[in-house]
Scaffold this active site. Structure first.
Site, PDB file in Angstrom:
ATOM      1  N   LEU A 158     -10.455 -17.751 -18.213  1.00 54.67           N
ATOM      2  CA  LEU A 158     -10.233 -16.666 -17.254  1.00 54.67           C
ATOM      3  C   LEU A 158     -10.627 -17.064 -15.830  1.00 54.67           C
ATOM      4  O   LEU A 158     -11.701 -17.620 -15.610  1.00 54.67           O
ATOM      5  CB  LEU A 158     -11.068 -15.462 -17.697  1.00 54.67           C
ATOM      6  CG  LEU A 158     -11.065 -14.238 -16.768  1.00 54.67           C
ATOM      7  CD1 LEU A 158      -9.688 -13.605 -16.719  1.00 54.67           C
ATOM      8  CD2 LEU A 158     -12.106 -13.225 -17.239  1.00 54.67           C
TER       9      LEU A 158
ATOM     10  N   GLU B 268     -10.191 -11.589 -11.682  1.00 47.16           N
ATOM     11  CA  GLU B 268      -9.494 -10.734 -10.729  1.00 47.16           C
ATOM     12  C   GLU B 268     -10.313 -10.551  -9.456  1.00 47.16           C
ATOM     13  O   GLU B 268      -9.772 -10.243  -8.389  1.00 47.16           O
ATOM     14  CB  GLU B 268      -9.246  -9.373 -11.399  1.00 47.16           C
ATOM     15  CG  GLU B 268      -8.424  -8.396 -10.599  1.00 47.16           C
ATOM     16  CD  GLU B 268      -7.959  -7.228 -11.463  1.00 47.16           C
ATOM     17  OE1 GLU B 268      -7.661  -7.437 -12.651  1.00 47.16           O
ATOM     18  OE2 GLU B 268      -7.895  -6.110 -10.951  1.00 47.16           O
TER      19      GLU B 268
ATOM     20  N   PHE C 241     -10.658  -4.055  -6.769  1.00 43.11           N
ATOM     21  CA  PHE C 241     -10.036  -4.570  -7.981  1.00 43.11           C
ATOM     22  C   PHE C 241      -8.633  -3.984  -8.060  1.00 43.11           C
ATOM     23  O   PHE C 241      -8.306  -3.012  -7.368  1.00 43.11           O
ATOM     24  CB  PHE C 241     -10.868  -4.166  -9.214  1.00 43.11           C
ATOM     25  CG  PHE C 241     -11.452  -5.353  -9.945  1.00 43.11           C
ATOM     26  CD1 PHE C 241     -12.271  -6.253  -9.293  1.00 43.11           C
ATOM     27  CD2 PHE C 241     -11.169  -5.573 -11.292  1.00 43.11           C
ATOM     28  CE1 PHE C 241     -12.797  -7.352  -9.960  1.00 43.11           C
ATOM     29  CE2 PHE C 241     -11.691  -6.663 -11.966  1.00 43.11           C
ATOM     30  CZ  PHE C 241     -12.504  -7.553 -11.310  1.00 43.11           C
TER      31      PHE C 241
ATOM     32  N   ARG D 282      -4.879  -1.049 -18.877  1.00 45.33           N
ATOM     33  CA  ARG D 282      -6.264  -0.898 -18.426  1.00 45.33           C
ATOM     34  C   ARG D 282      -6.423  -1.465 -17.023  1.00 45.33           C
ATOM     35  O   ARG D 282      -5.888  -2.530 -16.717  1.00 45.33           O
ATOM     36  CB  ARG D 282      -7.195  -1.649 -19.371  1.00 45.33           C
ATOM     37  CG  ARG D 282      -8.645  -1.625 -18.965  1.00 45.33           C
ATOM     38  CD  ARG D 282      -9.534  -2.321 -19.980  1.00 45.33           C
ATOM     39  NE  ARG D 282      -9.429  -3.772 -19.951  1.00 45.33           N
ATOM     40  CZ  ARG D 282     -10.111  -4.560 -19.117  1.00 45.33           C
ATOM     41  NH1 ARG D 282     -10.931  -4.032 -18.223  1.00 45.33           N
ATOM     42  NH2 ARG D 282      -9.978  -5.870 -19.180  1.00 45.33           N
TER      43      ARG D 282
ATOM     44  N   ARG E  81      -2.743  -5.227 -13.499  1.00 45.29           N
ATOM     45  CA  ARG E  81      -2.519  -6.456 -14.273  1.00 45.29           C
ATOM     46  C   ARG E  81      -1.158  -6.497 -14.946  1.00 45.29           C
ATOM     47  O   ARG E  81      -0.539  -7.558 -15.037  1.00 45.29           O
ATOM     48  CB  ARG E  81      -3.622  -6.607 -15.321  1.00 45.29           C
ATOM     49  CG  ARG E  81      -4.950  -6.900 -14.686  1.00 45.29           C
ATOM     50  CD  ARG E  81      -6.068  -6.960 -15.696  1.00 45.29           C
ATOM     51  NE  ARG E  81      -7.312  -7.310 -15.022  1.00 45.29           N
ATOM     52  CZ  ARG E  81      -8.501  -7.354 -15.600  1.00 45.29           C
ATOM     53  NH1 ARG E  81      -8.613  -7.055 -16.894  1.00 45.29           N
ATOM     54  NH2 ARG E  81      -9.567  -7.689 -14.925  1.00 45.29           N
TER      55      ARG E  81
ATOM     56  N   HIS F 193      -5.620 -10.982 -22.848  1.00 42.74           N
ATOM     57  CA  HIS F 193      -6.977 -10.789 -22.357  1.00 42.74           C
ATOM     58  C   HIS F 193      -7.693  -9.643 -23.064  1.00 42.74           C
ATOM     59  O   HIS F 193      -8.886  -9.719 -23.303  1.00 42.74           O
ATOM     60  CB  HIS F 193      -6.904 -10.496 -20.855  1.00 42.74           C
ATOM     61  CG  HIS F 193      -8.225 -10.311 -20.176  1.00 42.74           C
ATOM     62  ND1 HIS F 193      -9.193 -11.287 -20.186  1.00 42.74           N
ATOM     63  CD2 HIS F 193      -8.734  -9.280 -19.451  1.00 42.74           C
ATOM     64  CE1 HIS F 193     -10.247 -10.859 -19.489  1.00 42.74           C
ATOM     65  NE2 HIS F 193     -10.001  -9.640 -19.053  1.00 42.74           N
TER      66      HIS F 193
ATOM     67  N   HIS G 281      -3.866 -10.911 -18.816  1.00 44.48           N
ATOM     68  CA  HIS G 281      -4.512 -11.096 -17.521  1.00 44.48           C
ATOM     69  C   HIS G 281      -3.638 -12.048 -16.724  1.00 44.48           C
ATOM     70  O   HIS G 281      -3.253 -13.105 -17.228  1.00 44.48           O
ATOM     71  CB  HIS G 281      -5.918 -11.665 -17.704  1.00 44.48           C
ATOM     72  CG  HIS G 281      -6.767 -11.560 -16.476  1.00 44.48           C
ATOM     73  ND1 HIS G 281      -6.487 -12.275 -15.329  1.00 44.48           N
ATOM     74  CD2 HIS G 281      -7.856 -10.812 -16.206  1.00 44.48           C
ATOM     75  CE1 HIS G 281      -7.402 -11.956 -14.407  1.00 44.48           C
ATOM     76  NE2 HIS G 281      -8.230 -11.072 -14.909  1.00 44.48           N
TER      77      HIS G 281
END
Lengths: 599, 248
Positions: free
Chosen positions: A251, A254, A125, A397, A294, A362, A241
């Site tokens: 969405l 990711e 990620f 985040r 992000r 997001h 996002h």
């Protein structure tokens, strides 16, 4: 249709109320009943728990699992990803608790994707240097939520009140004393008298027009706490996002990039190498290119769009997320839901064509300031999940930290609340009278005569969206933020003068509830705008185009704290960030590295 | 820009305070081909009639909130595009076989109550205090994965003629979730679920119409799940006859 007035208040005594039936709320309720099976726990939620927005999380949940990983590395990735605005003690506790919590979900039945030998599979990620993200195809939040919900069915001590809309927290000299709200089906008021409550009401992404969030993500839990003098922390940090569908904001996980998907501009160029995320080769490698964080990716889109290197779609400009090289088998195995979403909503098969995507709001990285056990400054009130600010996200985040967070801090809050529920004196009888007084303004909204000049809910909501998109976007400047502050103050004043409701009946009146939500959303939007204006630096997801384009550790290595006033703007203060072992340094992605295998 | 085309959406409405039976109301509104039916309903609520009442949340067919009958078929309103419904008119009603609370909002409590009856949760088998995840191979996951995709949207209950006739029937979703957990290698709850499975309201109530599978937006195939459990139920019945005392 006009309602009967002043429906009777139902008063119900219990030990603990959990507000919100998403991942954090269910985890808190389970933790509380396991800790103390004798507790009478009520779980209230404005939707049936499996409708909660946790259900829409796709890509996965982070926890150290592999032998090449360590708590130290998860900590470093998270703290640097948050540009050193994380509370480091909170991050240390968090990363250490993640594996246990995800394993617990496994024991409760979560269908994690597996390796051939039966071990849990993990994927890359953004901003994570190791494959650390546990996933259940691309329906991770759905499976986590249903696992938690189904497990809750085994514990009858958790009484559910589905479709209960929380309107007020009641407080007496000992702290939290009750949770007041509306039974949605009947429109009648209900008071739960209890000494402890866990707020698990999710974020506030719906204050923006373009967002990935479900319609319920309107943020009122944060506003309810703020009304009692609880500070909202770091609300200027809103996560865009980078890959959502133009228009709808649906969405596109990711996980696509974790599986090797790439982003192309209108010229077919992997433009991220122009934004401090390159060089392109060797690819793939962690913390580089499409596996960057992000904030950086959304900001890169903004520049590409300004430079005219985006494609035009009917729903706005976009770049292309290319998954074709993954092949039909991997797409079906790892990314079935977004493949179906692309086919259904765009008529595009990702096996044969790239998906147009653009950033959308997001995640609310700020929230109700909490301690490590979820406690707030209001005795008896705990918070967990997206509505809370436990301090682990900082200025940005990392994807897959929030699904782990809602388990770790949901559990902590549930356990702490269980202790509190037993130790504080019972709320007094006077609480019911106070509850009736608190309900009066909500019911007065139904009685107000329809006035042609009053705005509709949608009119004010659209104006709020416009103010936030205009002034508190991916890039900000003082002029725009001040414009948003002014617009939002005006909208709050208009709201106080009254909104026009077509529906003035009691039963399942969703127009009325959306009007109540709107009041809270306007307040939170105003907090975001003011907190943003007060942060005179650029860090993580808060990037300015005016005189404060650089990070300023000397002046702004601080949390923002917002205290809300009933009518006027919030008061913004700043408080130090708790550092333990990671000294702030330059935040670097891309650069040299080794090619890794995506298995 | 050219005028957007319009479409007529007819909604069956009802309010518990109204002293009249359900009525149909037609709304004419502009639409885009790539807009969902849910977005069209939202347009009505925002701009034309704020009293129109329906549930919705995620907009992407995963939360299961927005089920309704569309031209007589159970659907998620977020999952249908106006381009596929044009030129209309489109008839929208509350999900069949459920009591109506108001307009398109149905009372789903019956199905929620059936989930624990069906044992729709995993009963952890081995050491529940373990802090490590247990192992499960991809083949073992595949045994139940399809049934685990149920979003509890209730479309299958509206499609099931048996549920319409016999409301105590556990129904497609609950039985699919029963099969989902029975088939999970980590589960030790099969014996607990057996009573509900074998009862007259369990698998044997299913008359194999298969409409549940046709309307499922997630490809769960409840009919196959129920058939599996019919086999298991029959096998257990025979074994009980042949081997008295085997049942715990």
């Amino acid at each position: 249709m006009t309602a009967q007035r002043h429906p009777d208040l139902r008063v119900i005594d219990c030990d603990l109320v959990v507000i919100g039936g998403g991942g954090a709320g269910l985890r808190a309720a389970l933790a509380a009943t396991v800790a103390d099976p004798s507790l009478d726990i009520v779980l209230v939620s404005k939707v049936v728990p499996m409708r909660s927005h946790t259900v829409a999380a796709e890509g996965g949940a982070a926890a150290v699992l592999r032998e090449d990983d360590s708590f130290e590395q998860h900590f470093e990735d998270t703290v640097s990803g948050g540009e050193w605005l994380c509370d480091q003690a909170a991050v240390e506790a968090f990363v250490a608790a993640c594996p246990r919590e995800l394993a617990q979900l496994e024991r409760w039945g979560c269908p994690w994707s597996r390796r051939d030998d039966g071990r849990v599979q993990t994927r890359f990620f953004g901003g994570m240097r190791v494959q650390r993200t546990w996933f259940a195809a691309d329906r991770t939040g759905f499976h986590m939520l249903h696992t938690l919900f189904q497990t809750s069915l085994r514990y009858p001590a958790i009484r559910r009140h589905d479709e209960f809309f929380c309107t007020n927290l009641l407080v007496d000299e000992h702290g939290l004393a009750g949770v007041l709200g509306i039974d949605i089906a009947t429109g009648h008021p209900v008071l739960y008298r209890a000494r402890a409550a866990v707020l698990a009401t999710g974020g506030a992404g719906r204050v923006y027009a373009h967002n990935t969030n479900a319609g319920i993500v309107t943020g009122e839990g944060m506003a309810l706490a703020a009304r009692h003098g609880v500070a909202l922390r770091d609300m200027e940090f809103v996560q865009w996002h980078p890959t959502a569908l133009p228009g709808s904001g649906i969405l596109i996980t990711e996980g696509c990039r974790g599986e090797g998907g790439v982003l192309l501009n209108a010229e077919g160029r992997r433009y991220l190498e122009d934004y401090g995320l390159g060089p392109l080769e060797p690819w793939p490698r962690p913390r580089a290119m499409e596996l960057g964080p992000r904030d950086r990716l959304s900001q890169a889109f903004w520049h590409e769009d300004r430079a005219g290197r985006t494609i035009t779609t009917a729903q706005g400009n976009a770049v292309l997320l290319d998954l074709r090289h993954l092949g039909p088998r991997r797409l079906a195995e790892r990314l079935p839901m977004i493949s179906e979403v692309a086919r259904r909503f765009l008529g595009i098969d990702p096996v044969t064509a790239p998906i147009p995507v653009r950033p959308a709001v997001h995640y609310t990285m700020g929230g109700v300031a909490t301690d490590l056990d979820g406690s707030t400054t209001l005795p008896g009130l705990y918070a967990a999940g997206e509505c809370a600010s436990a301090g682990i996200h900082g200025a940005n985040r990392l994807g897959s930290n929030s699904l782990a967070e809602l388990l770790v801090f949901g559990r902590a809050a549930g356990e702490a609340a269980a202790v509190r529920a037993r130790s504080a004196p019972r709320p007094g009888e006077a609480l019911a009278a106070e509850a009736r007084a608190c309900m009066a303004p909500w019911y007065a909204m139904l009685e107000a005569a329809p006035a042609a000049e009053r705005p509709r809910v949608a009119t004010l909501r659209n104006a709020m969206h416009a103010a936030m998109e205009d002034g508190v976007g991916i890039y900000r400047d003082a002029e725009g933020m001040a414009r948003a502050c002014e617009a939002l103050a005006g909208l709050r004043a208009a709201y106080r003068d009254g909104v026009a409701l077509d529906d003035r009946s009691l039963a399942f009146n969703t127009e009325w509830l959306s009007a109540i939500e709107l009041g809270h959303s306007l307040q939170l939007a105003e907090v975001m705008a003011h907190a943003a204006l007060a942060r005179r630096e650029s860090r993580g997801a808060h990037q300015r185009l005016d005189a404060w384009r650089a990070r300023d550790d000397a002046g702004f290595l601080v949390h923002s704290l917002a205290w809300c006033a009933a009518d006027g703007p919030p008061r913004i203060e700043h408080a130090p960030v708790k550092l333990t072992r990671s000294v702030p340094r330059e935040r670097v992605y891309g650069g040299a590295g080794e090619r890794v295998a995506l298995d | 820009m050219s005028e957007r085309p319009t479409i007529v959406i007819e909604v069956r409405r009802w309010h518990p305070d109204a002293e009249q039976p359900p009525w149909w109301q037609a709304f004419e509104l502009p639409y885009r081909e790539d807009q969902s039916l849910l977005e069209a309903l939202q347009h009505i609520k925002d701009e034309l009639d704020g009293s129109l009442t329906f549930r919705w949340s995620c907009r992407m067919a995963i939360c299961g909130s927005c089920g309704c009958m569309v031209d007589g078929r159970p659907e998620l309103s977020c999952h249908l595009l106006m381009g596929d419904l044009a030129p209309g008119p489109v008839r929208v009603e509350p999900l069949a076989h459920f009591p109506v609370i108001r307009d398109l909002v149905i009372d789903q409590q019956d199905v929620l109550d059936k989930l624990p009856v069906a044992g729709a949760y995993l009963v952890p088998g081995d050491d529940t205090s373990a802090t490590e995840p247990s192992r499960q191979t991809p083949a073992q996951v595949a045994e139940y994965a399809q049934f685990a995709q149920c979003i509890n949207c209730l479309l299958c209950y509206s499609a099931c003629p048996q549920y319409g006739l016999k409301p105590d029937f556990l129904g497609p979703a609950a039985l699919a979730l029963m099969a989902r957990h029975d088939a999970d290698s980590r589960d030790a709850g099969q014996a607990e679920r057996r009573e509900a499975r074998d009862a007259t309201s369990g698998v044997w109530d299913c008359t194999l119409v298969g409409h549940c599978t046709e309307v499922c937006p997630q490809g769960v195939d409840p009919a196959r799940a129920i058939n599996r459990n019919k086999g298991a139920s029959a096998r257990d019945y025979l074994l009980d006859l042949l081997l008295p005392g085997r049942r715990r």
